[in-house]
Design an enzyme around this catalytic site. Structure first.
Site, mmCIF file in Angstrom:
data_model
loop_
_atom_site.group_PDB
_atom_site.id
_atom_site.type_symbol
_atom_site.label_atom_id
_atom_site.label_comp_id
_atom_site.label_asym_id
_atom_site.label_seq_id
_atom_site.Cartn_x
_atom_site.Cartn_y
_atom_site.Cartn_z
ATOM 1 N N ASP A 145 32.389 15.063 -47.215
ATOM 2 C CA ASP A 145 30.969 14.990 -46.876
ATOM 3 C C ASP A 145 30.378 16.400 -46.792
ATOM 4 O O ASP A 145 30.845 17.299 -47.492
ATOM 5 C CB ASP A 145 30.828 14.206 -45.555
ATOM 6 C CG ASP A 145 29.522 13.431 -45.466
ATOM 7 O OD1 ASP A 145 28.462 14.072 -45.523
ATOM 8 O OD2 ASP A 145 29.549 12.198 -45.326
ATOM 9 N N HIS A 220 24.619 15.088 -42.156
ATOM 10 C CA HIS A 220 25.202 13.871 -42.728
ATOM 11 C C HIS A 220 26.702 13.756 -42.409
ATOM 12 O O HIS A 220 27.175 12.702 -41.963
ATOM 13 C CB HIS A 220 24.944 13.887 -44.242
ATOM 14 C CG HIS A 220 25.195 12.595 -44.948
ATOM 15 N ND1 HIS A 220 26.433 12.231 -45.412
ATOM 16 C CD2 HIS A 220 24.359 11.588 -45.297
ATOM 17 C CE1 HIS A 220 26.350 11.054 -46.022
ATOM 18 N NE2 HIS A 220 25.095 10.639 -45.962
ATOM 19 N N SER A 560 25.909 5.007 -46.443
ATOM 20 C CA SER A 560 26.656 6.166 -45.930
ATOM 21 C C SER A 560 27.088 5.956 -44.488
ATOM 22 O O SER A 560 28.130 6.438 -44.070
ATOM 23 C CB SER A 560 25.762 7.415 -45.939
ATOM 24 O OG SER A 560 25.678 7.966 -47.207
#
Ligand SMILES: *[C@@H]1O[C@H](CO)[C@@H](O)[C@H](O)[C@H]1NC(C)=O
Ligand SMILES: *[C@@H]1O[C@H](CO)[C@@H](O)[C@H](O)[C@H]1NC(C)=O
Ligand SMILES: *[C@@H]1O[C@H](CO)[C@@H](O)[C@H](O)[C@H]1NC(C)=O
Ligand SMILES: *[C@@H]1O[C@H](CO)[C@@H](O)[C@H](O)[C@H]1NC(C)=O
Ligand SMILES: *[C@@H]1O[C@H](CO)[C@@H](O)[C@H](O)[C@H]1NC(C)=O
Ligand SMILES: *[C@@H]1O[C@H](CO)[C@@H](O)[C@H](O)[C@H]1NC(C)=O
Length: 783
Positions: A145, A220, A560
Site C-alpha cells: 500500500d 490509505h 480498499s
C-alpha cells in the site's frame, strides 16, 4: 500538483486515475521481464542477478549500460527483472531462452471501527473467533500500500509477542523513518520507488507531501494496516463522529509494510512485483492488496498482480485483493485469478443522518459528514441549473461540475445539485460550491450510505426522491430557504448489510466460469487510523482559511477498506489452522458466509432497494468470521490445479511451464475450467437440451465420522441433480468426490440465474453458489 492531489481522494481516485493511467502507459519505457519459477536455493540468488545482468548486457552492449537500465532483479519468489528499455530492445529480450513474457509496466491505483463489532469479532464473546484464534497471535499480515504512520496509537506494541523466528524481513530506513520505527507490531517495512520514478520522474519530497521511506503521506496504507491488525485505541473518532474504540480485526497479528504506492494514489507494477518477491522471502502469512487496474484485464500470465500472487499462493501465502470500485455495473470486477480472494464492499448499520428543514417547516433526511459551524440557521437555496455560469456548457450545472456556477448568484446560498454520469460523487460538487462561496450543498444521488467528507461548508447527500421534493418546494415558494442540523452518528437503525453501490460486480470479464467477487465485507464509511501528513484538496481549501487540522483517524469508503477486513479474518483462521492451504481458508470463508441479516432479510444491493444481492454482488455472501473457523468441509485446490486452469484457458504451454516449473500435461479444455475445485459452480453457457455434469471434491475438516446430505436450491430454469446424495466420511475417507448435473428446462436464452448447493450434517451447512446462464444452441435452432 492539483491533479495529483485530486487522486488522493478516496473514492474519486479510481475514476480520476483513468486519465493518469493512459498518459503513463503511452510514455512507458519500463518493462518487466518475467522468467518464471525458480528453486528456493538461497545461494543461487547472486547467480540469478548475474544472469539478469548478462541478458541485459547482451541487449544493451555493455555491463555498465545494463546496470544503468535495471530497476529490480526478482530472485526470491520467482525470477525476472524490471528495466528501462526501448520497444525494440524489449522485443529482443523476449526472444531470450527462459523469458516467459516481457510485460510493459502498468500503473495501478489504490482502490473502521464499528465494523468489527458489526461482524461480531469482539474480545468479550465466549468462544468467539478472537478468543479461539488468540487474536491472530504469531501471524504476519503483509500490506502492499502507501506505507504507514508508525506513531499512530493503532501500531503501539504493548502485549505483542516478538516476531516468529522464521521472520526474515527488514526495517528499511529512509526520510523520517528509522529502524526504531519498527516494533513488535510493525515488524518489517520496505519501500519501492524505482518503477514509479521511471514513469513519473523524481519524487519531490521537499514540501513534506511525500517521504522517500515507508512513512505514509497518503493515509490509505495506514488505514488498511490498522483495519487489519491495529491495536485497540479507546475514544477514536473522526472529528467527534463515529466515536468509539478503534481496532483491527486481528489485533495480535504482526504487520509487514511494503510501500509501493505514492500520495497521488498511483503504483507501478514493477514495484508491486518487487514487493511480492520480498514478501515471499520475508515470510509473511497473508498479503493484503487494496489496489488494481481497470478492464480490459491482462491475461493471468501477463498480469503482474496475478503472477506475484500465484507465486505467493504456491508457497502457502494467502493473497486478498479488493475487487474494484466500478460498480454497480456488471463485469467490472478486477483481480479475478482463482487463487486470489477477491473482496466486495458492503455497508454497516452505522449512519450519519442530518436533518434538512425547509422554510415551510417540512423536514427531510439526508446524510452528511460535516462537523463545522454554519448549521441551524436558514440560508436562501437555489438550483444549480438556474445559476449557471455563461462560460459553462449547459450540461454540467446539474451536477455542480467545476466552473459551472455563476459566482455572483451562488454566493451565500445553499445550492441543490443532482448526480450525473460524469460526476458520480458529491466530492467534486462540494469543491465547486466552496469555490463560489456558496453556504452549503444538497447533492441528490442514487441511494447510498457512502458519505463524502465536507470541510468548509455543510453538504448533505439525499436520494433522488428527497432531492425532487426540495425542488418542488423551491418552485412553489418565492424566497425558498433551508436549514441543516448537526450530523449525528446512529448505530443499529439501518437495514444492513447491503452491497455498496460502488462495489465492482461479476462476472469476471476474463474467466466468467470463476465466480467473482468471492466475498463481501464492510467497506463503507470505515473509521481507521490515518496519516496526519495527508491532506486532500477540500482539507487544503479549509486550511487556507482556518489553519491545518491534522487527522489521526478518518472515515473512508471503498473495496480498499473491505479487503483488510478479510485479510484479518484469513490471519485469524490461519493462526489456528497453520497447515490449511490458501484455497482451504478461502473455501472456509466463502461456504460459511451469511446471506441474511439479523432480521432474516436477504442481504440487499445498495441503490436497488428491492433487489436481493446475488453472487455477482457478493460471491459466497457476507463474511461471517465466527463461522469461518468451523466450516465442516472444504473445497481445496493446489498449485497443479491452478496450472491446469491456465492450460484450460489455452495459454501458451511453454510460458506456463516456465512460470510454474511443473511438467503438467497441458491442454485447452473448457471442461476442466468447470471442474476446477472452487467453492462455487458457474456455467456461463449451458446449452439447451444438453445436460452438463461437473465434479467437485470436498475434504472433511470437522469430526472424523461425519455424514453429509446434499440439498439443492436450483437456479430458475435448470434442474440440478447431485450424485451421490450422501457423503460418509471416516478415518480413511477424508476426501470425497461428487458430481452435479445441470439440465436446462427452458428453451430460451436467459440472463444468469442463481441457486445454492448445501452439504449438511446436522451442525454444519456447507453452502456454495450455483450460477447458470442457459443459451440456445444456434446451430440446432436454425436447422
Ligand atoms: C510460447 O512462449 C514461448 C516462450 O515464451 C515462445 O518462444 C513461443 O513462441 C510462444 N508460442 C506461441 C505460439 O506464442
Ligand atoms: C521530517 O524530517 C525533517 C528533517 O528531520 C523534519 O524537518 C520534518 O519536520 C519531518 N517531518 C515530519 C512530518 O515528521
Ligand atoms: C520541489 O518542490 C518544491 C516546492 O513544492 C519546489 O520549490 C522545488 O523547486 C521542487 N524541486 C524540484 C527538484 O523539482
Ligand atoms: C474522548 O475524546 C473527547 C474529544 O473527542 C474528549 O473530550 C474526551 O475527554 C475523551 N475521553 C477520554 C476518556 O479520553
Ligand atoms: C415554522 O415553525 C416555527 C416554530 O415552530 C413557527 O414560528 C413558524 O411560523 C413556522 N413556519 C411556517 C411557514 O409554518
Ligand atoms: C453572473 O450573473 C450576473 C447577474 O445575472 C451576470 O451579470 C454575469 O455576467 C454572470 N457571470 C457569468 C460569468 O456568467
Amino acid at each position: 500538483m492539483a491533479r495529483a492531489r485530486d487522486l488522493s481522494m478516496g473514492l474519486v481516485l479510481l475514476a480520476l486515475l483513468v486519465s493518469c493511467f493512459l498518459v503513463a502507459s503511452e510514455s512507458s519505457n519500463v518493462y518487466i521481464v518475467y522468467m518464471g519459477d525458480r528453486s528456493m536455493n538461497l545461494n543461487e540468488q547472486d547467480l540469478l542477478e548475474d544472469s539478469h545482468l548478462h541478458i541485459l548486457s547482451n541487449i544493451l552492449g555493455s555491463k555498465r549500460a545494463a546496470r544503468n537500465s535495471i530497476l529490480y532483479s526478482y530472485k526470491h519468489g520467482f525470477s525476472g527483472f524490471a528495466a528501462v528499455l526501448s520497444q525494440s530492445q524489449a522485443k529482443l529480450v523476449a526472444d531470450f531462452p527462459g523469458v516467459v513474457h516481457v510485460i510493459p509496466n502498468r500503473i495501478l491505483s489504490l482502490h473502521t471501527t464499528r465494523s468489527w463489532d458489526f461482524l461480531s469479532v469482539k474480545p468479550d464473546i465466549v468462544n468467539g473467533i478472537l478468543s479461539k484464534c488468540k487474536s491472530g497471535k504469531g501471524t504476519i499480515i503483509g500490506i502492499l500500500d502507501t506505507g504507514i504512520w508508525p506513531e499512530s496509537e493503532s501500531f503501539m506494541d504493548e502485549n505483542m509477542d516478538n516476531p516468529p523466528s522464521s521472520w526474515r524481513g527488514i526495517c528499511q530506513a529512509g526520510e523520517n523513518f528509522s529502524h526504531s520505527h519498527c516494533n513488535r507490531k510493525i515488524i518489517g517495512a520496505r519501500w519501492y520507488y524505482r518503477g514509479y520514478e521511471a514513469e513519473f520522474g523524481k519524487l519531490n519530497t521537499s514540501d513534506g507531501s511525500e517521504f522517500l521511506s515507508p512513512r505514509d503521506a497518503s493515509g490509505h496504507g495506514t488505514h488498511t494496516s490498522s483495519t487489519a491488525a491495529g491495536a485497540s485505541v479507546e475514544n477514536a473518532s473522526f472529528m467527534g463522529l463515529a466515536k468509539g474504540s478503534a481496532r483491527g480485526g486481528a489485533p495480535s497479528a504482526h504487520l509487514a509494510i511494503y510501500k509501493i504506492c505514492w500520495s497521488n494514489g498511483a503504483c507501478s507494477s514493477a514495484d508491486l512485483l518487487a514487493a511480492f518477491d520480498d514478501a515471499i522471502f520475508d515470510g509473511v502469512n497473508v498479503l493484503s492488496v487494496s489496489l488494481g487496474s481497470y478492464p480490459p484485464l491482462p491475461t493471468y500470465v501477463e498480469d503482474v498482480l496475478a503472477i506475484g500472487s500465484f507465486h505467493a499462493v504456491a508457497r502457502g501465502i494467502s493473497v486478498v485483493c479488493s475487487g474494484g470500485n466500478s460498480g454497480p455495473y456488471p463485469q467490472t470486477v478486477i483481480n479475478t485469478a482463482p487463487w486470489i480472494l477477491t473482496v466486495a464492499a458492503s455497508t454497516l448499520d452505522r449512519a450519519f443522518p442530518s436533518i434538512i428543514t425547509l422554510g415551510n417547516n417540512q423536514t427531510l433526511q439526508g446524510q452528511s459528514l460535516y462537523t463545522g459551524k454554519d448549521v441551524n440557521k436558514f440560508y436562501p437555496i437555489v438550483y444549480g441549473e438556474d445559476i449557471e455560469s455563461e462560460d459553462s456548457d449547459g450540461e454540467s450545472a446539474r451536477s455542480c461540475e467545476a466552473g459551472s456556477l455563476n459566482a455572483t448568484l451562488a454566493k451565500g446560498k445553499v445550492i441543490v445539485c443532482f448526480q450525473s454520469g460524469s460526476q458520480r460523487s458529491a466530492v467534486g460538487a462540494i469543491r465547486t460550491v466552496t469555490e463560489v462561496q456558496g453556504s452549503g450543498l444538497i447533492f441528490a444521488q442514487f441511494p447510498t450510505k457512502d458519505v463524502a467528507l465536507s470541510w468548509s461548508i455543510p453538504s448533505v447527500q439525499v436520494d433522488f426522491i428527497t432531492g425532487t421534493s426540495v425542488l418542488s418546494y423551491m418552485e412553489a415558494t418565492r424566497n425558498p430557504v433551508v436549514k441543516f442540523s448537526r450530523t449525528k452518528t446512529t448505530v443499529g437503525q439501518q437495514i444492513s448489510p447491503e452491497v455498496a453501490f460502488f462495489s465492482s460486480r461479476g462476472p469476471s470479464s476474463l474467466s466468467p466460469s470463476v465466480l467473482k467477487p468471492d466475498i463481501a465485507a464492510p467497506g463503507v464509511d470505515i473509521l481507521a487510523a490515518w496519516s496526519p501528513a495527508s491532506s486532500d484538496y477540500l482539507q487544503t481549501d479549509y486550511a487556507a482559511v482556518n489553519g491545518f487540522v491534522p487527522l489521526h483517524f478518518k472515515i473512508e469508503s471503498g473495496t480498499s477498506m473491505a479487503c483488510p477486513h478479510v485479510s484479518a479474518i484469513v490471519a485469524l483462521v490461519k493462526s489456528i489452522y497453520p497447515a490449511w492451504s490458501p484455497a482451504a481458508i478461502k473455501s472456509a470463508i466463502i461456504t460459511t458466509a451469511s446471506l441474511t441479516n439479523e432480521y432474516n432479510l436477504y442481504v440487499g444491493a445498495e441503490g436497488a432497494p428491492h433487489k436481493q444481492a446475488d453472487p455477482f454482488d457478493y460471491g459466497g455472501g457476507h463474511v461471517d468470521p465466527n463461522k469461518a473457523t468451523n466450516p465442516g468441509l472444504i473445497y481445496d485446490l493446489g498449485t497443479s490445479d491452478y496450472v491446469r486452469f491456465l492450460c484450460s484457458l489455452g495459454y501458451n504451454y511453454t510460458a506456463i511451464a516456465l512460470m510454474t516449473k511443473s511438467p503438467t500435461k497441458c491442454r485447452k479444455s473448457p471442461k476442466f475450467l468447470l471442474d476446477l475445485n472452487l467453492p462455487s459452480i458457474t456455467i456461463p453457457e449451458l446449452m439447451n437440451n444438453h445436460p452438463l455434469t461437473v465434479s467437485r471434491t470436498v475434504t472433511n475438516v470437522g469430526p472424523v465420522e461425519s455424514t453429509y446430505v446434499a440439498r439443492v436450491v436450483a437456479p430458475i430454469g435448470v434442474s440440478v441433480t447431485v450424485v451421490p446424495q450422501v457423503l460418509k466420511f471416516d478415518a480413511t475417507r477424508k476426501k470425497l468426490k461428487f458430481k452435479v448435473t445441470f439440465l436446462p428446462n427452458i428453451n430460451v436464452e436467459g440472463g444468469f440465474s442463481f441457486g445454492y448447493l448445501f452439504w449438511e450434517d446436522g451442525s454444519h451447512e456447507v453452502r456454495i453458489p450455483l450460477v447458470v446462464r442457459t443459451v440456445v444452441d444456434q446451430f440446432y435452432a436454425d436447422a
